[in-house]
Design a protein around this motif. Structure first.
Motif, PDB file in Angstrom:
ATOM      1  N   ALA A   1      -1.517  -3.252  -0.458  1.00  0.00           N
ATOM      2  CA  ALA A   1      -0.676  -2.073  -0.682  1.00  0.00           C
ATOM      3  C   ALA A   1      -1.293  -1.151  -1.719  1.00  0.00           C
ATOM      4  O   ALA A   1      -1.250   0.090  -1.588  1.00  0.00           O
ATOM      5  N   ALA A   2      -1.887  -1.743  -2.761  1.00  0.00           N
ATOM      6  CA  ALA A   2      -2.542  -0.936  -3.793  1.00  0.00           C
ATOM      7  C   ALA A   2      -3.731  -0.175  -3.213  1.00  0.00           C
ATOM      8  O   ALA A   2      -3.984   0.984  -3.571  1.00  0.00           O
ATOM      9  N   ARG A   3      -4.467  -0.830  -2.333  1.00  0.00           N
ATOM     10  CA  ARG A   3      -5.606  -0.160  -1.686  1.00  0.00           C
ATOM     11  C   ARG A   3      -5.129   0.989  -0.815  1.00  0.00           C
ATOM     12  O   ARG A   3      -5.742   2.068  -0.802  1.00  0.00           O
ATOM     13  N   CYS A   4      -4.045   0.777  -0.073  1.00  0.00           N
ATOM     14  CA  CYS A   4      -3.506   1.848   0.775  1.00  0.00           C
ATOM     15  C   CYS A   4      -3.140   3.068  -0.072  1.00  0.00           C
ATOM     16  O   CYS A   4      -3.447   4.217   0.298  1.00  0.00           O
ATOM     17  N   ALA A   5      -2.484   2.806  -1.219  1.00  0.00           N
ATOM     18  CA  ALA A   5      -2.080   3.903  -2.102  1.00  0.00           C
ATOM     19  C   ALA A   5      -3.298   4.617  -2.685  1.00  0.00           C
ATOM     20  O   ALA A   5      -3.340   5.853  -2.748  1.00  0.00           O
ATOM     21  N   LYS A   6      -4.292   3.837  -3.089  1.00  0.00           N
ATOM     22  CA  LYS A   6      -5.500   4.415  -3.683  1.00  0.00           C
ATOM     23  C   LYS A   6      -6.237   5.296  -2.687  1.00  0.00           C
ATOM     24  O   LYS A   6      -6.807   6.336  -3.055  1.00  0.00           O
ATOM     25  N   GLU A   7      -6.225   4.900  -1.428  1.00  0.00           N
ATOM     26  CA  GLU A   7      -6.932   5.647  -0.394  1.00  0.00           C
ATOM     27  C   GLU A   7      -6.083   6.763   0.203  1.00  0.00           C
ATOM     28  O   GLU A   7      -6.523   7.477   1.109  1.00  0.00           O
ATOM     29  N   GLY A   8      -4.853   6.937  -0.317  1.00  0.00           N
ATOM     30  CA  GLY A   8      -3.975   7.991   0.163  1.00  0.00           C
ATOM     31  C   GLY A   8      -3.449   7.776   1.568  1.00  0.00           C
ATOM     32  O   GLY A   8      -3.104   8.737   2.263  1.00  0.00           O
ATOM     33  N   LYS A   9      -3.348   6.508   1.980  1.00  0.00           N
ATOM     34  CA  LYS A   9      -2.876   6.187   3.318  1.00  0.00           C
ATOM     35  C   LYS A   9      -1.387   5.842   3.282  1.00  0.00           C
ATOM     36  O   LYS A   9      -0.815   5.619   2.214  1.00  0.00           O
ATOM     37  N   PRO A  10      -0.719   5.778   4.435  1.00  0.00           N
ATOM     38  CA  PRO A  10       0.705   5.414   4.466  1.00  0.00           C
ATOM     39  C   PRO A  10       0.948   4.076   3.785  1.00  0.00           C
ATOM     40  O   PRO A  10       0.107   3.169   3.845  1.00  0.00           O
ATOM     41  N   ALA A  11       2.095   3.961   3.145  1.00  0.00           N
ATOM     42  CA  ALA A  11       2.409   2.770   2.361  1.00  0.00           C
ATOM     43  C   ALA A  11       2.569   1.534   3.237  1.00  0.00           C
ATOM     44  O   ALA A  11       3.093   1.604   4.360  1.00  0.00           O
ATOM     45  N   LEU A  12       2.105   0.403   2.730  1.00  0.00           N
ATOM     46  CA  LEU A  12       2.365  -0.888   3.355  1.00  0.00           C
ATOM     47  C   LEU A  12       3.653  -1.431   2.744  1.00  0.00           C
ATOM     48  O   LEU A  12       3.732  -1.662   1.541  1.00  0.00           O
ATOM     49  N   LYS A  13       4.681  -1.626   3.563  1.00  0.00           N
ATOM     50  CA  LYS A  13       5.974  -2.093   3.076  1.00  0.00           C
ATOM     51  C   LYS A  13       6.058  -3.617   3.218  1.00  0.00           C
ATOM     52  O   LYS A  13       5.558  -4.183   4.187  1.00  0.00           O
ATOM     53  N   MET A  14       6.715  -4.249   2.233  1.00  0.00           N
ATOM     54  CA  MET A  14       6.845  -5.699   2.274  1.00  0.00           C
ATOM     55  C   MET A  14       8.291  -6.118   2.071  1.00  0.00           C
ATOM     56  O   MET A  14       8.960  -5.654   1.150  1.00  0.00           O
ATOM     57  N   LEU A  15       8.762  -7.033   2.934  1.00  0.00           N
ATOM     58  CA  LEU A  15      10.047  -7.697   2.749  1.00  0.00           C
ATOM     59  C   LEU A  15       9.759  -9.136   2.328  1.00  0.00           C
ATOM     60  O   LEU A  15       8.917  -9.808   2.935  1.00  0.00           O
ATOM     61  N   THR A  16      10.430  -9.629   1.292  1.00  0.00           N
ATOM     62  CA  THR A  16      10.197 -10.987   0.816  1.00  0.00           C
ATOM     63  C   THR A  16      11.380 -11.884   1.155  1.00  0.00           C
ATOM     64  O   THR A  16      12.533 -11.448   1.137  1.00  0.00           O
ATOM     65  N   PHE A  17      11.055 -13.144   1.449  1.00  0.00           N
ATOM     66  CA  PHE A  17      12.053 -14.132   1.859  1.00  0.00           C
ATOM     67  C   PHE A  17      11.809 -15.437   1.106  1.00  0.00           C
ATOM     68  O   PHE A  17      10.731 -15.639   0.523  1.00  0.00           O
ATOM     69  N   PRO A  18      12.776 -16.355   1.119  1.00  0.00           N
ATOM     70  CA  PRO A  18      12.641 -17.579   0.326  1.00  0.00           C
ATOM     71  C   PRO A  18      11.677 -18.612   0.890  1.00  0.00           C
ATOM     72  O   PRO A  18      11.277 -19.527   0.178  1.00  0.00           O
ATOM     73  N   ASP A  19      11.297 -18.507   2.181  1.00  0.00           N
ATOM     74  CA  ASP A  19      10.436 -19.528   2.767  1.00  0.00           C
ATOM     75  C   ASP A  19       9.660 -18.940   3.945  1.00  0.00           C
ATOM     76  O   ASP A  19      10.025 -17.887   4.485  1.00  0.00           O
ATOM     77  N   PRO A  20       8.566 -19.611   4.360  1.00  0.00           N
ATOM     78  CA  PRO A  20       7.753 -19.088   5.462  1.00  0.00           C
ATOM     79  C   PRO A  20       8.514 -18.959   6.772  1.00  0.00           C
ATOM     80  O   PRO A  20       8.301 -18.012   7.535  1.00  0.00           O
ATOM     81  N   GLY A  21       9.423 -19.905   7.059  1.00  0.00           N
ATOM     82  CA  GLY A  21      10.157 -19.855   8.316  1.00  0.00           C
ATOM     83  C   GLY A  21      10.929 -18.567   8.490  1.00  0.00           C
ATOM     84  O   GLY A  21      10.963 -17.978   9.582  1.00  0.00           O
ATOM     85  N   THR A  22      11.551 -18.101   7.410  1.00  0.00           N
ATOM     86  CA  THR A  22      12.305 -16.849   7.472  1.00  0.00           C
ATOM     87  C   THR A  22      11.371 -15.657   7.630  1.00  0.00           C
ATOM     88  O   THR A  22      11.706 -14.683   8.305  1.00  0.00           O
ATOM     89  N   SER A  23      10.193 -15.751   7.031  1.00  0.00           N
ATOM     90  CA  SER A  23       9.200 -14.683   7.210  1.00  0.00           C
ATOM     91  C   SER A  23       8.750 -14.599   8.663  1.00  0.00           C
ATOM     92  O   SER A  23       8.592 -13.510   9.219  1.00  0.00           O
ATOM     93  N   PHE A  24       8.555 -15.769   9.296  1.00  0.00           N
ATOM     94  CA  PHE A  24       8.179 -15.782  10.706  1.00  0.00           C
ATOM     95  C   PHE A  24       9.305 -15.203  11.564  1.00  0.00           C
ATOM     96  O   PHE A  24       9.065 -14.440  12.510  1.00  0.00           O
ATOM     97  N   LEU A  25      10.539 -15.570  11.229  1.00  0.00           N
ATOM     98  CA  LEU A  25      11.687 -15.093  11.992  1.00  0.00           C
ATOM     99  C   LEU A  25      11.816 -13.575  11.909  1.00  0.00           C
ATOM    100  O   LEU A  25      12.216 -12.925  12.882  1.00  0.00           O
ATOM    101  N   ALA A  26      11.458 -12.998  10.761  1.00  0.00           N
ATOM    102  CA  ALA A  26      11.517 -11.542  10.606  1.00  0.00           C
ATOM    103  C   ALA A  26      10.563 -10.847  11.577  1.00  0.00           C
ATOM    104  O   ALA A  26      10.872  -9.772  12.103  1.00  0.00           O
TER     105      ALA A  26
END
Length: 315
Positions: free
Chosen positions: A194-219
């Motif tokens: 995300a920092a690289r995207c901002a530095k290069e002036g590109k669209p932001a990389l958005k992140m959603l955080t979850f308590p465990d990998p399974g929920t991240s996969f489900l997202a």
């Protein structure tokens, strides 16, 4: 039967079987999301066990305390397939197999016990555990508390919906939405991207955080995010076990320089050196790489292993 008490539960000598309150237990992996979503809760379970080594006495020097008792105490997550999983009452997976190979070479037994995440590093610092398995990222921040035996490169892969309908390209992630576990190394990698995207002036990389990998996969499956990052072995295991996701072959650039491995007490240099020497012997015999290749992480293997990113002298 002998026992010692740990913050994650009671450690019992059980002759190769994992036990809870004297009973054998079995934890089938189950479905993709349900099984992986149990990671956080499973970490604090009280499963434990002993794995006997069939190896003869080793010429590799061990700390006197370890040699005298003839065992090494290993802290672990017991439900982190394919690295660790309980099958038929026995702890299996990539890392138990690797640890048992080292123990055979050193001529000692292995006793596994489960710990909650917050109890893991303190258990090594306080010498309640000899080492921790879990392929931990070897970071400068962690090296202020503990030492590492580095075993593999941490080259993250992207998990996407089957067929990659969103056309995710790991080399061009800016403008996408990603899901990760809070506090994970993957979260740190996403922040770097995300920092690289901002530095290069590109669209932001958005992140959603979850308590465990399974929920991240489900997202990803539910379309809330377009991809999630994971190490190659777990990414391939997840894709193979389910029908909804696939892993992209291209590695993630920001994660390429990271190594990961097992955690030891900072001042426990004798045991770390013994482990690395045993691994060197296993590499020479071809056994170590065979396990790595069979597990799908052969390309990521760090041969030879290092001690907290430093080569070991006099091996």
């Amino acid at each position: 039967m002998t026992s010692r008490t740990y913050s994650g539960g009671q450690l019992m000598r059980s002759h190769g079987k994992d036990v809870v309150a004297g009973k054998r237990v079995s934890h089938p992996v189950g479905s993709l999301v349900v099984g992986l979503a149990l990671l956080a809760s499973a970490c604090s379970a009280s499963h434990s066990g002993t794995s006997r080594s069939d190896g003869s006495s080793s010429a590799i020097q061990l700390p006197k305390g370890v040699r005298a008792r003839g065992t090494i105490d290993v802290g672990a997550f017991f439900n982190y397939p394919p690295y660790t999983m309980v099958t038929g009452g026995r702890l299996e997976g990539i890392e138990p197999e690797l640890v048992r190979a080292v123990a055979d070479k050193l001529g000692v037994e292995v006793r596994f016990h489960s710990l909650s995440f917050e109890a893991m590093i303190p258990s090594v610092v306080n010498r309640r555990s000899d080492l921790l398995i879990g392929m931990f990222a070897d970071t400068a921040a962690r090296r202020k508390q503990v030492g590492f035996v580095d075993l593999m490169h941490s080259s993250m892969r992207a998990l996407v919906l089957k067929g990659n309908p969103k056309h995710v390209d790991p080399s061009a992630p800016c403008g996408r939405t990603v899901s990760e576990s809070a506090g994970s190394y993957q979260e740190a990698v996403v922040k770097m991207i995300a920092a690289r995207c901002a530095k290069e002036g590109k669209p932001a990389l958005k992140m959603l955080t979850f308590p465990d990998p399974g929920t991240s996969f489900l997202a990803v499956i539910n379309g809330r995010t377009q991809f999630t990052l994971q190490d190659p072995a777990l990414a391939r295991y997840t894709a193979d076990k389910g029908k909804e996701l696939e892993v992209l072959d291209a590695p993630v650039r920001e994660a390429g320089g990271q190594v990961q491995g097992w955690i030891f007490a900072t001042d426990n240099t004798g045991l770390r050196t013994a482990f690395i020497k045993a691994i060197h012997e296993l590499i020479k015999e071809g056994k170590w790489q065979k396990i790595m290749d069979r597990s799908g992480i052969g390309d990521e293997a760090l041969n030879p292993p290092t001690d907290s990113t430093r080569p070991v002298k006099g091996r």
